[in-house]
Each structure stands twice: as C-alpha cells, then as structure tokens.
Design an enzyme around this catalytic site. Structure first.
Site, PDB file in Angstrom:
ATOM      1  N   ARG A 208      50.931  37.579  36.488  1.00  0.00           N
ATOM      2  CA  ARG A 208      51.860  36.934  36.113  1.00  0.00           C
ATOM      3  C   ARG A 208      53.413  37.102  36.727  1.00  0.00           C
ATOM      4  O   ARG A 208      53.591  38.273  36.917  1.00  0.00           O
ATOM      5  CB  ARG A 208      51.934  36.906  34.567  1.00  0.00           C
ATOM      6  CG  ARG A 208      51.112  36.311  33.718  1.00  0.00           C
ATOM      7  CD  ARG A 208      50.910  36.654  32.358  1.00  0.00           C
ATOM      8  NE  ARG A 208      49.907  35.927  31.652  1.00  0.00           N
ATOM      9  CZ  ARG A 208      48.824  36.341  31.476  1.00  0.00           C
ATOM     10  NH1 ARG A 208      48.392  37.592  31.904  1.00  0.00           N
ATOM     11  NH2 ARG A 208      47.841  35.757  30.712  1.00  0.00           N
TER      12      ARG A 208
ATOM     13  N   ARG B  93      48.720  36.755  22.765  1.00  0.00           N
ATOM     14  CA  ARG B  93      49.033  37.881  23.917  1.00  0.00           C
ATOM     15  C   ARG B  93      50.357  38.502  23.742  1.00  0.00           C
ATOM     16  O   ARG B  93      51.356  37.663  23.841  1.00  0.00           O
ATOM     17  CB  ARG B  93      48.818  37.236  25.267  1.00  0.00           C
ATOM     18  CG  ARG B  93      49.216  38.395  26.369  1.00  0.00           C
ATOM     19  CD  ARG B  93      48.633  37.761  27.848  1.00  0.00           C
ATOM     20  NE  ARG B  93      48.639  38.517  28.873  1.00  0.00           N
ATOM     21  CZ  ARG B  93      49.919  38.960  29.372  1.00  0.00           C
ATOM     22  NH1 ARG B  93      51.183  38.344  29.324  1.00  0.00           N
ATOM     23  NH2 ARG B  93      50.106  39.875  30.162  1.00  0.00           N
TER      24      ARG B  93
ATOM     25  N   HIS C  15      56.068  38.998  32.748  1.00  0.00           N
ATOM     26  CA  HIS C  15      55.039  39.442  31.592  1.00  0.00           C
ATOM     27  C   HIS C  15      53.796  39.751  32.045  1.00  0.00           C
ATOM     28  O   HIS C  15      52.785  39.329  31.392  1.00  0.00           O
ATOM     29  CB  HIS C  15      55.183  38.132  30.558  1.00  0.00           C
ATOM     30  CG  HIS C  15      56.270  37.802  29.751  1.00  0.00           C
ATOM     31  ND1 HIS C  15      56.333  38.296  28.464  1.00  0.00           N
ATOM     32  CD2 HIS C  15      57.353  37.159  30.068  1.00  0.00           C
ATOM     33  CE1 HIS C  15      57.653  37.754  27.918  1.00  0.00           C
ATOM     34  NE2 HIS C  15      58.148  37.196  29.016  1.00  0.00           N
TER      35      HIS C  15
ATOM     36  N   ARG D 160      61.523  25.475  30.934  1.00  0.00           N
ATOM     37  CA  ARG D 160      60.367  26.339  30.544  1.00  0.00           C
ATOM     38  C   ARG D 160      59.190  25.277  30.757  1.00  0.00           C
ATOM     39  O   ARG D 160      58.108  25.544  31.075  1.00  0.00           O
ATOM     40  CB  ARG D 160      60.386  27.027  29.439  1.00  0.00           C
ATOM     41  CG  ARG D 160      61.575  28.122  29.143  1.00  0.00           C
ATOM     42  CD  ARG D 160      61.506  28.856  27.914  1.00  0.00           C
ATOM     43  NE  ARG D 160      60.374  29.619  27.588  1.00  0.00           N
ATOM     44  CZ  ARG D 160      59.769  30.057  26.485  1.00  0.00           C
ATOM     45  NH1 ARG D 160      60.388  29.931  25.264  1.00  0.00           N
ATOM     46  NH2 ARG D 160      58.788  31.039  26.639  1.00  0.00           N
TER      47      ARG D 160
ATOM     48  N   ARG E 112      48.735  30.863  39.838  1.00  0.00           N
ATOM     49  CA  ARG E 112      47.941  31.862  39.292  1.00  0.00           C
ATOM     50  C   ARG E 112      46.624  31.614  38.959  1.00  0.00           C
ATOM     51  O   ARG E 112      45.771  32.402  39.337  1.00  0.00           O
ATOM     52  CB  ARG E 112      48.592  32.547  38.014  1.00  0.00           C
ATOM     53  CG  ARG E 112      48.333  33.576  37.593  1.00  0.00           C
ATOM     54  CD  ARG E 112      49.214  34.332  36.262  1.00  0.00           C
ATOM     55  NE  ARG E 112      49.107  33.626  35.140  1.00  0.00           N
ATOM     56  CZ  ARG E 112      48.206  33.858  34.093  1.00  0.00           C
ATOM     57  NH1 ARG E 112      47.187  34.917  34.448  1.00  0.00           N
ATOM     58  NH2 ARG E 112      48.013  33.441  32.916  1.00  0.00           N
TER      59      ARG E 112
ATOM     60  N   PHE F 115      66.951  31.476  35.313  1.00  0.00           N
ATOM     61  CA  PHE F 115      65.803  32.529  35.047  1.00  0.00           C
ATOM     62  C   PHE F 115      65.452  33.246  36.355  1.00  0.00           C
ATOM     63  O   PHE F 115      65.255  34.521  36.227  1.00  0.00           O
ATOM     64  CB  PHE F 115      64.718  31.748  34.581  1.00  0.00           C
ATOM     65  CG  PHE F 115      63.684  32.461  34.096  1.00  0.00           C
ATOM     66  CD1 PHE F 115      63.598  33.122  32.926  1.00  0.00           C
ATOM     67  CD2 PHE F 115      62.466  32.588  34.829  1.00  0.00           C
ATOM     68  CE1 PHE F 115      62.659  33.940  32.277  1.00  0.00           C
ATOM     69  CE2 PHE F 115      61.331  33.473  34.298  1.00  0.00           C
ATOM     70  CZ  PHE F 115      61.559  34.062  32.975  1.00  0.00           C
TER      71      PHE F 115
ATOM     72  N   TYR G 165      55.945  26.780  33.115  1.00  0.00           N
ATOM     73  CA  TYR G 165      54.778  27.340  32.860  1.00  0.00           C
ATOM     74  C   TYR G 165      53.597  26.514  33.515  1.00  0.00           C
ATOM     75  O   TYR G 165      52.803  27.198  33.922  1.00  0.00           O
ATOM     76  CB  TYR G 165      54.602  27.401  31.106  1.00  0.00           C
ATOM     77  CG  TYR G 165      55.618  28.595  30.602  1.00  0.00           C
ATOM     78  CD1 TYR G 165      54.906  29.822  30.482  1.00  0.00           C
ATOM     79  CD2 TYR G 165      56.773  28.161  30.280  1.00  0.00           C
ATOM     80  CE1 TYR G 165      56.068  30.706  29.890  1.00  0.00           C
ATOM     81  CE2 TYR G 165      57.735  29.151  29.599  1.00  0.00           C
ATOM     82  CZ  TYR G 165      57.507  30.497  29.588  1.00  0.00           C
ATOM     83  OH  TYR G 165      58.153  31.422  29.215  1.00  0.00           O
TER      84      TYR G 165
ATOM     85  N   ASN H 232      59.097  35.622  21.822  1.00  0.00           N
ATOM     86  CA  ASN H 232      59.315  37.094  22.330  1.00  0.00           C
ATOM     87  C   ASN H 232      59.561  37.691  20.966  1.00  0.00           C
ATOM     88  O   ASN H 232      59.758  37.198  20.032  1.00  0.00           O
ATOM     89  CB  ASN H 232      60.730  37.006  22.983  1.00  0.00           C
ATOM     90  CG  ASN H 232      60.434  36.934  24.232  1.00  0.00           C
ATOM     91  OD1 ASN H 232      59.413  36.947  24.834  1.00  0.00           O
ATOM     92  ND2 ASN H 232      61.455  36.629  25.110  1.00  0.00           N
TER      93      ASN H 232
HETATM   94  C1  HEM Z   1      63.154  31.767  25.428  1.00  0.00           C
HETATM   95  C2  HEM Z   1      63.162  32.313  26.483  1.00  0.00           C
HETATM   96  C3  HEM Z   1      61.705  32.719  27.208  1.00  0.00           C
HETATM   97  C4  HEM Z   1      60.660  33.334  26.333  1.00  0.00           C
HETATM   98  C5  HEM Z   1      60.595  33.609  25.161  1.00  0.00           C
HETATM   99  C6  HEM Z   1      59.695  33.429  27.328  1.00  0.00           C
HETATM  100  C7  HEM Z   1      58.423  33.978  26.753  1.00  0.00           C
HETATM  101  C8  HEM Z   1      57.365  34.305  27.737  1.00  0.00           C
HETATM  102  C9  HEM Z   1      56.177  34.809  27.352  1.00  0.00           C
HETATM  103  C10 HEM Z   1      55.738  35.076  26.089  1.00  0.00           C
HETATM  104  C11 HEM Z   1      55.316  35.154  28.428  1.00  0.00           C
HETATM  105  C12 HEM Z   1      54.087  35.767  28.522  1.00  0.00           C
HETATM  106  C13 HEM Z   1      53.074  34.662  28.190  1.00  0.00           C
HETATM  107  C14 HEM Z   1      51.566  35.351  28.156  1.00  0.00           C
HETATM  108  O1  HEM Z   1      51.393  36.347  27.569  1.00  0.00           O
HETATM  109  O2  HEM Z   1      50.739  34.881  29.159  1.00  0.00           O
HETATM  110  C15 HEM Z   1      56.459  34.382  29.486  1.00  0.00           C
HETATM  111  C16 HEM Z   1      55.540  34.023  30.767  1.00  0.00           C
HETATM  112  C17 HEM Z   1      56.331  33.372  31.535  1.00  0.00           C
HETATM  113  N1  HEM Z   1      57.731  32.990  31.617  1.00  0.00           N
HETATM  114 FE1  HEM Z   1      58.742  32.911  29.961  1.00  0.00          FE
HETATM  115  N2  HEM Z   1      60.115  33.151  28.384  1.00  0.00           N
HETATM  116  C18 HEM Z   1      61.294  32.624  28.534  1.00  0.00           C
HETATM  117  C19 HEM Z   1      62.111  32.336  29.436  1.00  0.00           C
HETATM  118  C20 HEM Z   1      61.459  31.659  30.603  1.00  0.00           C
HETATM  119  C21 HEM Z   1      62.318  30.803  31.409  1.00  0.00           C
HETATM  120  C22 HEM Z   1      63.434  30.128  31.066  1.00  0.00           C
HETATM  121  C23 HEM Z   1      61.165  30.483  32.454  1.00  0.00           C
HETATM  122  C24 HEM Z   1      61.490  29.724  33.594  1.00  0.00           C
HETATM  123  C25 HEM Z   1      62.297  28.672  33.570  1.00  0.00           C
HETATM  124  C26 HEM Z   1      60.038  31.244  32.202  1.00  0.00           C
HETATM  125  C27 HEM Z   1      58.782  31.363  32.948  1.00  0.00           C
HETATM  126  C28 HEM Z   1      57.720  32.115  32.703  1.00  0.00           C
HETATM  127  C29 HEM Z   1      56.823  32.260  33.588  1.00  0.00           C
HETATM  128  C30 HEM Z   1      56.571  31.764  34.705  1.00  0.00           C
HETATM  129  C31 HEM Z   1      55.921  33.439  32.951  1.00  0.00           C
HETATM  130  C32 HEM Z   1      54.421  33.572  33.545  1.00  0.00           C
HETATM  131  C33 HEM Z   1      53.520  32.620  32.729  1.00  0.00           C
HETATM  132  C34 HEM Z   1      52.088  33.013  33.383  1.00  0.00           C
HETATM  133  O3  HEM Z   1      51.783  33.347  34.514  1.00  0.00           O
HETATM  134  O4  HEM Z   1      51.172  32.714  32.626  1.00  0.00           O
HETATM  135  N3  HEM Z   1      60.081  31.979  30.921  1.00  0.00           N
HETATM  136  N4  HEM Z   1      57.264  33.953  28.932  1.00  0.00           N
END
Ligand code: HEM
Length: 737
Positions: free
Chosen positions: A85, A125, A88, A371, A382, A174, A375, A161
């Site tokens: 990823r 997760r 995370h 977001r 991925r 981001f 995702y 989170n």
């Molecule tokens: C409120 C703000 C955010 C929270 C709470 C958050 C939370 C998370 C969490 C928990 C994961 C892990 C998911 C898993 O366990 O597979 C994750 C992955 C990720 N997040 Fe965020 N995130 C935030 C903001 C953002 C933003 C603003 C972006 C992009 C614009 C972003 C892009 C990603 C990406 C690309 C992944 C990897 C996902 C994957 O490969 O499965 N996140 N995020």
C-alpha cells in the site's frame, strides 16, 4: 428483493453473521496427509526436489528447460510480490461482528443502523501510516482503523484512524504530507517515523497540520494495543432518514478495555525486541477468547445547523467537541476470528471511503471527496481491476452489473447482452423500494474556484483546545515527544521554526520545547491561548467502566526454590480474571519450588529472562522463596527487569522474600514503601506482602482502589494500566533502565 437473489446467495445473506465466513470457506483449501502435491495445472508430482536434468554416470549435467514443474515453481516465486500500500503498508486484520443496540432511524434509513436484529460480519484492518510493510508496530505514528461491513445491501467501508482529525483539509495536499512524512528521498531514511527534517519542515509551513501534529505527539500515537485505541471515521459523512431528511455524521469507536498507550522508551525498545508486538497482541487476545470490543457511536448535526459552529463542520482538521455534539452510542463492534492466511485476507483487503450503502452518503468535506477518488484508483494498481472479486473484498449480497472482463475476471456472466437497456429487459436498475441507492437531491450553486470557506482558515483554536484538555502527565509526554522528534532534525531552520509555531498554541510549551531542542527560546506568544477545554480529548477519560485485567500479560519471575503458594495464587487469579500469566524462569527447563513448602513437581516456564524482556508484559510479579530470591538478586538481568518495569510505570507485585528483590532493584527506600508484615501494601503501583499466609493472599473479591487483600490490590493496580504518580513524582527518573 427475493425475486432477484439466487437461493444459494440468499442463504448466505440470511446467515448474516456467518455469511462472510461461509463465502470464504468456498475459496479455502487446507493441506493434509490425504492431499497430494500438484502443479498449478493440477498434475500430481512425484519429485519436488530435483529439476529434470541430463546426468551421466557420477556426473551431474545441465537442467532442462522442458521441466514444467521446475519452471512453474520458480516462475511463480519470481512474481509473488505485489506493490505494498502506498500508505498504511504495515498492518494486521481480523474478522468480527457488528451489532446494533439502538435504531438510528430518526437520522438514517440504512438497515445496518436501524435493524437491531442484525449481526453484520466485518473485517477490520489496523495499520501504521508511514512505515513499509516490514516495519515495526510500535513506532510513533497514526494508526489506521479500517472496517469493512459486509451488509446485506453491499459493502460499507469506514476507513478511519485512531485520531479524529487529519493533517490537511484538502485531498490535493495528500501526496505532499505523505512524501514529507515517508523516508527522505535522497537516502530513504528514516523508516516509519516522523522524526526527521522533512516532516517538521512541511507541517511547520503548513499550519493547518498544527492540530493533528499535537495529536501525533501525544500518547495516542503509541497505543499499547490496537484493542485499546479509539477509532474515528474522521471525515464528515451524511445520513438520510426515510423521510428524506439529511444530517451530517461522524463515526466513533470506543474500546471496552479503555484507551491506553505504551510509554515512549518501551515503544522504542519493543520496535527492536518484538517488531510484531501489536500484530501478535491482537492474535493472542482473539485466540484466548478475549475478543476486543468497541462501542460504536455517532455524532450527528442536522443539516439546518451546518453553519451554527465557529468551525466548519466539513473540515477534517477539526473535531466536533462532545460538549457541543454528544456521541450517541448505538452499537458494538467485536473481533472474534483471526485470519487463516495473511496475504489473501489481510494484504488483499481493499477499503474505499466511496463504499456506502443506502441511507449513508458523503458530504462536501474536501478531504473526503478526494479520498473517494483515491482509494478506488490505488486498488487498481495494487490489485488490478477485478479487485472487488477477491474473496476478502466480495460483498455477501449479489453483485450484478454489466462491468465486464479485465485482467483476472472470476465471475462468469451468462446471457446475450452486456449492456443496459437491452431488448430482454435483463437486469434493470433497482427502484428505491427495492433497496436502490438514491442520491440526496442537494441544491448546489456557486463560483468555480480553488478556495475554501473562511472558517477553514482557523488552524489554531482547536489545537489550543486539545492542548488545554490534556492532563498534566499527557502534557509532559507531549513535551518529551517534541523533544525527541526535533532532536532528530539536524537543520536548525526546521526546529527553530517549529518552536516558533508552537507559540501559536501555548507559550509555555514553546519555551519548554525550545529549551530542550536548542535555538532561540521565544518570549512572546504569537497568539493568546484561549484557555478553553473540551470533553473527550484526553485519553485518560477513556477508562474501562469496571476494573478489568482480561488479556493483560503478567510476567511471573521464578528461579529454583520459588514459593509455590504465592506463585499458584497469582497464576490462578490471573487466569480467573482472563489475564495471561506467563512464567519467566532463569531457564526454560523445569524450575523447582521451595522444597520445604511443597516437594515435588516444578514448573516449566514459558520463557527465560533472556528470551523476553519486561517490555512484553503489562505487570510483573515476583513470588518469594529464599533460594530463588538469592539467585535472582545476583542476576543483573532480573534486577533490570524490575527496574525497567518500574521505569515504564507498570504494576509490580512481590511476596515474601520477593519484596527484598524489589527493594534491591529499585533502591528507593522511604519513597516506595513495602510491606513488612502480613498486611499488603500498595505504594506507587508496587504491591507487596511480606508474610505470606495463604488466607492473607485472599481471592480476587473486589479489585478496587482501597481493597485490603494482596490480590485485590495487585489486580486493581494492573487494571489502572500504569502508575502515573510514579512519573509525576519523578521516581522512575531516579531508576536506571
Ligand atoms: C481523513 C483522512 C484519512 C484517513 C482517516 C485515512 C485512513 C486510511 C487507512 C485506514 C488506510 C489503510 C486501509 C487499509 O487498512 O487497507 C488508508 C490507506 C490509504 N489512504 Fe488514506 N486516509 C486519509 C486520507 C487520505 C487521503 C486524503 C488520501 C488521498 C487523497 C488517502 C489515500 C490513501 C491510499 C492511496 C491508501 C492505500 C490504500 C490501499 O492500497 O489499500 N488517504 N487510509
């Protein structure tokens, strides 16, 4: 609905709780003595050790490319890895159940939030953000808390989170915050931590991050366990009820075990001593039947009140203070099954904030909207376009549409048409009555521009609110965290500017940090601290309702000649309270008790003193026994064990001669009081009983603060997690650990 669901799917859906596990079972194989090894194309193999080759007598010859078995094995291995990823990457997951206690039908028509008879299967997760897949669990970082609810109406993902706010307000930022936090580009250092120039450079220059970086410098960023942290959806979502009325909502999960953290020295050591500490902790608890639970709550704001607050309710760098918007707890999340295979279940799990079900929707929160794109997009690189067909991601309800093909398509779709509308009227869209998703008819008008509303510009009021709401001990940890992090920044411009930034929060904090990290010490606040506090921000408010030690690891240190009466009493009491007693011996082969008390059988320890350090335990107990204590008193490792547990503020119990070991280790006469007779004494979380009489040990009757019996006192001390007074009074700082 009943007309369009095939019977097999219907059964899975109706099975509710087991629906996901039943579905996964269909994809699961298990090697056994009765199965035979085959190639991927199914042919049984007789020799898995030798590649087909041309040999001559006594002379090994070249291998043949024609060997399909040899080729396949290497070929498969060469392609085993998928991209981790992008954030995370390090995490672990488990299955569980979501139950609803109270219907929220006043605000939503989502069945999962209104039907109290349901039990919805979930996969959760937990993760860190910055580190690579193989990094350590206990680093200082935000923890991800991502939940996939396999509802009967489709998958609903809360991708949250353990901290309720975020570093940035707009998703377009981001990549910058993540680039700044990840290892620096020129040398790929440091791994899994924010303690470096680039991170502090960025957050200082980007003042909307101020609130969040206070949270990440607090104890929230070093949780004791995934089971002991809160979860927040962070972004503002919306709920719509049956009459079409819309509310804004934030989601909360509050752990039954209370919110607890490691102490920093312990977290640092654990990162080396056991990088899988959190991963193992979750598995151990579930294997022991101590299923972690969280209360599920919602904060809702009626659409008409959107602008009634002095912050923008769509700004993810803000909390909705609980004094203004109380949390309404309506359900429970429980984790009760470990995964069978990490890669196919945890690694391939793919969450998307855009996965919602009828009754739940999005707001114009500018972070959430980005977001919702990110995702889905990232899963394509991925996992590939058919990632939603992977067993862990597949909904338990029917998936029927005209999306087709793509790499690794699994579903076989019958029929002559793959489009809508079609002459057969096959597979029309659902009506609202059939459970179709209806978008909320929001009126939107405005100017197309790159800007946000004025309230988004207040970056400091809630940072001050958070700081003011922390307890004294939490504030001192915050100072220590800044001191550590900025000490790792070697460019003065970075730490000097950051110290200046802290004057936007609190002058005293800025001065204390300035003194520790160097550079000019500010003498003027950039902004007056408003002095206000709010409920629900200090984690010390989140203690379990009752004293509880379930799943806590208690290390019992023994050597030959230990006192079996005290040993058995503690061991039994811990088991009875569903804690996890672990025996630590001077060796891992049998250790024999004091022959004068009981002759005969000894104990085979779980570990020896060199194998597991005190960091692995929540509490330490030393039973007496003259010979045992003489041995342990001469062991630097045993003495260090006690000192380190004391330094990490952990409860320590000792009986009989064990009390002498504690005194020798701590060397704090007159400060830590110990028992000298048959009365149990508790002093700074050190619980002692000198004269052991079986009846004096007592049973765990009422583990309360002022309990009389040794066991009651010790269990109560463990339930409080850490003895903060020890740190507040400076005692742990006097002990070398
Ligand atoms: C409120 C703000 C955010 C929270 C709470 C958050 C939370 C998370 C969490 C928990 C994961 C892990 C998911 C898993 O366990 O597979 C994750 C992955 C990720 N997040 Fe965020 N995130 C935030 C903001 C953002 C933003 C603003 C972006 C992009 C614009 C972003 C892009 C990603 C990406 C690309 C992944 C990897 C996902 C994957 O490969 O499965 N996140 N995020």
């Amino acid at each position: 609905m009943s007309n369009i669901i095939p019977p097999s799917v219907k059964q899975a859906v109706m099975g509710q709780k087991g629906a996901k596990l039943d579905q996964l079972a269909a994809h699961t194989v298990e090697p056994s003595k009765n199965t035979r090894i085959t190639s991927d194309f199914g042919t049984k193999q007789t020799n898995t050790d030798d590649w087909l080759r041309v040999n001559s007598e006594n002379q090994i010859g070249p291998m043949l490319l024609e060997d399909p078995f040899g080729r396949e094995k290497i070929h498969r291995f060469d392609h085993e890895r998928i991209p981790e990823r992008v954030v995370h990457a390090r995490g672990t997951g488990a299955f569980g159940t979501f139950r609803l206690f109270e219907s929220a039908e006043d605000v939503t028509h989502a069945n999962i939030l209104t039907d109290t008879s349901r039990e919805t299967p979930v996969f959760v997760r937990f993760s860190t953000v910055l580190g690579s897949r193989g990094s350590a669990d206990t680093v200082r970082d935000v923890r991800g808390f991502a939940i996939k609810f396999y509802t009967q109406e489709g998958n609903w993902d809360i991708v949250g989170n353990n901290i309720p706010v975020f570093f940035i307000q707009d998703a377009i930022k981001f990549p910058d915050i993540i680039h700044a936090g990840k290892p620096e580009p020129h040398n790929e250092v440091p791994q899994a931590q924010s303690a470096h120039n680039n991170f502090w450079d960025f957050v200082q220059m980007h003042s909307e991050a101020t609130h969040m970086f206070l949270w990440t410098m607090s104890d929230r960023a070093i949780p004791r366990s995934y089971r002991m942290m809160q979860g927040f959806g962070v972004n503002t979502f919306t709920l719509t009820n049956a009459s079409g009325k819309r509310s804004f909502v934030k989601f909360h999960f509050t752990p039954e075990l209370g919110v607890h953290s490691l102490v920093w020295d312990e977290a640092l050591k654990l990162a080396g001593q056991d990088p899988d500490f959190h991963r193992k902790d979750l598995m151990e608890a579930i294997d022991n039947g101590a299923y972690p639970k969280w209360k599920f709550g919602i904060q809702t704001i009626d659409e008409s009140q959107e602008h009634d607050f002095d912050f923008d309710i769509l700004d993810a760098t803000k909390v909705w203070p609980e004094d203004l918007v109380p949390v309404r707890y309506i359900g429970e999340l429980e984790l009760n099954k470990n995964v069978d295979e990490f890669f196919t279940q945890t690694e391939q799990a793919a969450f998307c904030t855009s996965h919602v079900v009828p009754g739940i929707g999005f707001s114009d929160d500018p972070l959430l909207q980005g977001r919702n794109f990110s995702y889905f997009d990232t899963q394509l690189s991925r996992l590939g376009v058919n990632w939603q067909e992977l067993p862990i991601n597949k909904p338990v309800c029917p998936v029927m549409n005209f999306n087709r093909d793509g790499a690794m398509r699994h579903t076989i779709s019958k029929g002559k048409v793959n489009y809508w509308p079609n002459r057969f009227e096959a597979q029309p869209p659902a009506t609202k009555e059939e459970g179709g998703y209806v978008d909320y008819p929001a009126r939107v008008a405005g100017i197309k521009e790159r800007a946000k509303s004025a309230k988004f510009k207040d970056h400091f009021s809630q940072a001050q609110l958070f700081f003011n709401s922390l307890s004294e001990i939490e504030k001192s940890h915050l100072l220590a965290a800044f001191s550590f992090e900025l000490d790792h920044c070697d460019e003065p411009v970075v730490y000097e500017r950051l110290v200046k930034r802290l004057t936007d929060i609190d002058l005293g904090l800025a001065q204390s940090v300035g003194q520790m990290v160097g550079g000019a010490i500010p003498d003027k606040a950039a902004r007056a601290n408003h002095g206000k506090k709010a409920k629900g921000l200090s984690q010390l408010e989140f203690l379990p309702d009752q004293p509880i030690i379930a799943s806590r690891r208690i290390g019992i240190i023994i050597a030959d000649g230990y006192d079996p009466i005290a040993f058995n009493a503690i061991y039994g009491a811990a088991k009875g309270a569903k804690a996890i007693p672990l025996v630590i011996g001077t060796r891992r082969s049998e250790i024999f008790p004091d022959g004068e008390s009981i002759s005969g059988k000894g104990t085979i320890p779980d570990h020896h003193l060199e194998g597991q350090r005190s960091t692995m335990f929540d509490a330490i107990f030393v039973p007496g026994g003259k010979q045992a204590i003489e041995t342990l008193s001469k062991s630097g490792r045993a003495l260090h064990y006690i000192r380190e547990a004391f330094g990490h503020l952990k409860p320590i119990g000792a009986t009989g001669e064990g009390v002498l070991l504690i005194e020798k280790a701590l060397q704090l006469p007159g400060q830590v009081t110990v028992s000298s007779d048959h009365e149990a004494v508790e002093s700074y979380g050190v619980v002692t009983l000198k004269n052991v009489q079986p009846e004096r040990l007592g049973e765990v009757v009422s583990a309360a603060k002022n309990a009389k019996g040794f066991l009651d006192k010790f269990v109560y001390a463990i339930s409080t997690h850490r003895c903060w007074d020890r740190e507040l009074d400076g005692l742990n700082a006097m002990v070398a650990y």
